[in-house]
Design a protein around this motif. Structure first.
Motif, PDB file in Angstrom:
ATOM      1  N   GLU A  95       0.853  -1.193   0.000  1.00  0.00           N
ATOM      2  CA  GLU A  95       0.000   0.000   0.000  1.00  0.00           C
ATOM      3  C   GLU A  95       0.885   1.238   0.000  1.00  0.00           C
ATOM      4  O   GLU A  95       1.943   1.255   0.613  1.00  0.00           O
ATOM      5  CB  GLU A  95      -0.929   0.031   1.228  1.00  0.00           C
ATOM      6  N   LYS A  96       0.406   2.264  -0.675  1.00  0.00           N
ATOM      7  CA  LYS A  96       1.101   3.551  -0.716  1.00  0.00           C
ATOM      8  C   LYS A  96       0.206   4.612  -0.096  1.00  0.00           C
ATOM      9  O   LYS A  96      -1.009   4.500  -0.129  1.00  0.00           O
ATOM     10  CB  LYS A  96       1.424   3.934  -2.166  1.00  0.00           C
ATOM     11  N   GLY A  97       0.828   5.636   0.474  1.00  0.00           N
ATOM     12  CA  GLY A  97       0.074   6.761   1.015  1.00  0.00           C
ATOM     13  C   GLY A  97      -0.679   6.438   2.293  1.00  0.00           C
ATOM     14  O   GLY A  97      -1.770   6.950   2.503  1.00  0.00           O
ATOM     15  N   VAL A  98      -0.091   5.598   3.148  1.00  0.00           N
ATOM     16  CA  VAL A  98      -0.763   5.219   4.393  1.00  0.00           C
ATOM     17  C   VAL A  98      -0.222   6.032   5.561  1.00  0.00           C
ATOM     18  O   VAL A  98       0.916   6.487   5.543  1.00  0.00           O
ATOM     19  CB  VAL A  98      -0.625   3.704   4.686  1.00  0.00           C
TER      20      VAL A  98
ATOM     21  N   ARG B 144       0.465   1.915   8.694  1.00  0.00           N
ATOM     22  CA  ARG B 144       1.819   1.400   8.469  1.00  0.00           C
ATOM     23  C   ARG B 144       2.194   0.376   9.525  1.00  0.00           C
ATOM     24  O   ARG B 144       2.659  -0.717   9.221  1.00  0.00           O
ATOM     25  CB  ARG B 144       2.821   2.554   8.473  1.00  0.00           C
ATOM     26  N   ASP B 145       1.958   0.719  10.795  1.00  0.00           N
ATOM     27  CA  ASP B 145       2.318  -0.176  11.899  1.00  0.00           C
ATOM     28  C   ASP B 145       1.507  -1.468  11.857  1.00  0.00           C
ATOM     29  O   ASP B 145       2.041  -2.557  12.071  1.00  0.00           O
ATOM     30  CB  ASP B 145       2.127   0.522  13.240  1.00  0.00           C
ATOM     31  N   PHE B 146       0.196  -1.356  11.581  1.00  0.00           N
ATOM     32  CA  PHE B 146      -0.657  -2.545  11.501  1.00  0.00           C
ATOM     33  C   PHE B 146      -0.168  -3.484  10.394  1.00  0.00           C
ATOM     34  O   PHE B 146      -0.002  -4.683  10.604  1.00  0.00           O
ATOM     35  CB  PHE B 146      -2.111  -2.140  11.246  1.00  0.00           C
ATOM     36  N   LEU B 147       0.054  -2.925   9.196  1.00  0.00           N
ATOM     37  CA  LEU B 147       0.494  -3.754   8.072  1.00  0.00           C
ATOM     38  C   LEU B 147       1.853  -4.382   8.342  1.00  0.00           C
ATOM     39  O   LEU B 147       2.068  -5.559   8.043  1.00  0.00           O
ATOM     40  CB  LEU B 147       0.544  -2.927   6.786  1.00  0.00           C
ATOM     41  N   LYS B 148       2.770  -3.615   8.903  1.00  0.00           N
ATOM     42  CA  LYS B 148       4.109  -4.131   9.195  1.00  0.00           C
ATOM     43  C   LYS B 148       4.027  -5.328  10.137  1.00  0.00           C
ATOM     44  O   LYS B 148       4.621  -6.376   9.877  1.00  0.00           O
ATOM     45  CB  LYS B 148       4.983  -3.028   9.790  1.00  0.00           C
ATOM     46  N   GLN B 149       3.271  -5.191  11.210  1.00  0.00           N
ATOM     47  CA  GLN B 149       3.147  -6.281  12.177  1.00  0.00           C
ATOM     48  C   GLN B 149       2.475  -7.501  11.557  1.00  0.00           C
ATOM     49  O   GLN B 149       2.932  -8.634  11.736  1.00  0.00           O
ATOM     50  CB  GLN B 149       2.366  -5.822  13.406  1.00  0.00           C
ATOM     51  N   LEU B 150       1.391  -7.286  10.812  1.00  0.00           N
ATOM     52  CA  LEU B 150       0.657  -8.400  10.204  1.00  0.00           C
ATOM     53  C   LEU B 150       1.509  -9.121   9.158  1.00  0.00           C
ATOM     54  O   LEU B 150       1.560 -10.354   9.137  1.00  0.00           O
ATOM     55  CB  LEU B 150      -0.644  -7.900   9.578  1.00  0.00           C
ATOM     56  N   LEU B 151       2.175  -8.375   8.307  1.00  0.00           N
ATOM     57  CA  LEU B 151       2.992  -8.989   7.262  1.00  0.00           C
ATOM     58  C   LEU B 151       4.186  -9.743   7.850  1.00  0.00           C
ATOM     59  O   LEU B 151       4.501 -10.852   7.417  1.00  0.00           O
ATOM     60  CB  LEU B 151       3.454  -7.924   6.265  1.00  0.00           C
TER      61      LEU B 151
ATOM     62  N   GLN C 258       2.616  13.025   7.539  1.00  0.00           N
ATOM     63  CA  GLN C 258       3.617  12.118   6.983  1.00  0.00           C
ATOM     64  C   GLN C 258       2.926  10.841   6.516  1.00  0.00           C
ATOM     65  O   GLN C 258       2.175  10.237   7.269  1.00  0.00           O
ATOM     66  CB  GLN C 258       4.688  11.768   8.026  1.00  0.00           C
ATOM     67  N   LEU C 259       3.154  10.460   5.286  1.00  0.00           N
ATOM     68  CA  LEU C 259       2.591   9.238   4.723  1.00  0.00           C
ATOM     69  C   LEU C 259       3.719   8.281   4.365  1.00  0.00           C
ATOM     70  O   LEU C 259       4.868   8.702   4.201  1.00  0.00           O
ATOM     71  CB  LEU C 259       1.746   9.549   3.492  1.00  0.00           C
ATOM     72  N   TYR C 260       3.366   7.001   4.242  1.00  0.00           N
ATOM     73  CA  TYR C 260       4.370   5.961   4.040  1.00  0.00           C
ATOM     74  C   TYR C 260       3.968   5.010   2.922  1.00  0.00           C
ATOM     75  O   TYR C 260       2.788   4.842   2.622  1.00  0.00           O
ATOM     76  CB  TYR C 260       4.545   5.143   5.326  1.00  0.00           C
ATOM     77  N   THR C 261       4.975   4.378   2.337  1.00  0.00           N
ATOM     78  CA  THR C 261       4.782   3.275   1.405  1.00  0.00           C
ATOM     79  C   THR C 261       5.205   2.008   2.126  1.00  0.00           C
ATOM     80  O   THR C 261       6.283   1.952   2.713  1.00  0.00           O
ATOM     81  CB  THR C 261       5.634   3.460   0.133  1.00  0.00           C
ATOM     82  N   VAL C 262       4.340   0.993   2.089  1.00  0.00           N
ATOM     83  CA  VAL C 262       4.632  -0.295   2.710  1.00  0.00           C
ATOM     84  C   VAL C 262       4.843  -1.306   1.589  1.00  0.00           C
ATOM     85  O   VAL C 262       4.026  -1.406   0.666  1.00  0.00           O
ATOM     86  CB  VAL C 262       3.476  -0.762   3.624  1.00  0.00           C
ATOM     87  N   ALA C 263       5.957  -2.044   1.669  1.00  0.00           N
ATOM     88  CA  ALA C 263       6.287  -3.024   0.641  1.00  0.00           C
ATOM     89  C   ALA C 263       6.893  -4.260   1.298  1.00  0.00           C
ATOM     90  O   ALA C 263       7.262  -4.228   2.473  1.00  0.00           O
ATOM     91  CB  ALA C 263       7.267  -2.416  -0.353  1.00  0.00           C
ATOM     92  N   VAL C 264       6.976  -5.339   0.535  1.00  0.00           N
ATOM     93  CA  VAL C 264       7.620  -6.568   1.006  1.00  0.00           C
ATOM     94  C   VAL C 264       8.654  -7.001  -0.020  1.00  0.00           C
ATOM     95  O   VAL C 264       8.557  -6.660  -1.204  1.00  0.00           O
ATOM     96  CB  VAL C 264       6.602  -7.706   1.268  1.00  0.00           C
TER      97      VAL C 264
ATOM     98  N   ASN D 175       0.960 -10.973  -3.341  1.00  0.00           N
ATOM     99  CA  ASN D 175      -0.169 -10.144  -3.774  1.00  0.00           C
ATOM    100  C   ASN D 175      -1.225 -10.253  -2.676  1.00  0.00           C
ATOM    101  O   ASN D 175      -1.743 -11.337  -2.436  1.00  0.00           O
ATOM    102  CB  ASN D 175      -0.724 -10.648  -5.109  1.00  0.00           C
ATOM    103  N   PRO D 176      -1.539  -9.152  -1.962  1.00  0.00           N
ATOM    104  CA  PRO D 176      -2.479  -9.231  -0.841  1.00  0.00           C
ATOM    105  C   PRO D 176      -3.830  -9.818  -1.235  1.00  0.00           C
ATOM    106  O   PRO D 176      -4.417 -10.575  -0.472  1.00  0.00           O
ATOM    107  CB  PRO D 176      -2.637  -7.790  -0.375  1.00  0.00           C
ATOM    108  N   THR D 177      -4.311  -9.493  -2.414  1.00  0.00           N
ATOM    109  CA  THR D 177      -5.616 -10.015  -2.855  1.00  0.00           C
ATOM    110  C   THR D 177      -5.604 -11.535  -2.883  1.00  0.00           C
ATOM    111  O   THR D 177      -6.509 -12.191  -2.347  1.00  0.00           O
ATOM    112  CB  THR D 177      -5.967  -9.474  -4.256  1.00  0.00           C
TER     113      THR D 177
END
Length: 108
Positions: free
Chosen positions: A22-25, A30-37, A58-64, A70-72
């Protein structure tokens, strides 16, 4: 309302090839996605996005680093697990609910 996009988006953050999640979070997302991933065994890379003005949040890009992630696909094939070992649903992914019953609809 946010929805899952089946498109596989990839590129680079610094010298690291990544799949964008996700971009622009904001910071909470950001913290939720980081922990879950990370809980699901994925290496997470975070990048701060440039602010247009000093007053902008401040917005962030989250990547792996997993280039085929693919999250879907992972959500609808029920490959992702919550912190209490339930299957991640679309509503859980988007933080609409903490309910983790593996169903995508409700019969009233």
């Amino acid at each position: 309302m946010a929805s899952l996009d089946g498109k596989h988006s990839f590129g680079s953050i610094g010298e690291t090839r990544v799949t964008f999640v996700e971009k622009g979070v904001d910071e909470d997302r950001r913290d939720f996605l980081k922990q879950l991933l990370e809980h699901n065994g994925l290496e997470v890379v975070i990048e701060e996005e440039a602010k247009k003005t000093e007053e902008d949040p401040q917005l962030y890009t989250v990547a792996v680093t997993n280039m085929v992630f693919n999250p879907t696909i992972w959500i609808f094939e029920r490959k992702m697990r919550t912190f209490d070992d339930h299957k991640v649903t679309q509503d859980y992914w988007f933080q609409r609910t903490e309910e983790t019953k593996p169903q995508y609809w409700k019969n009233s």
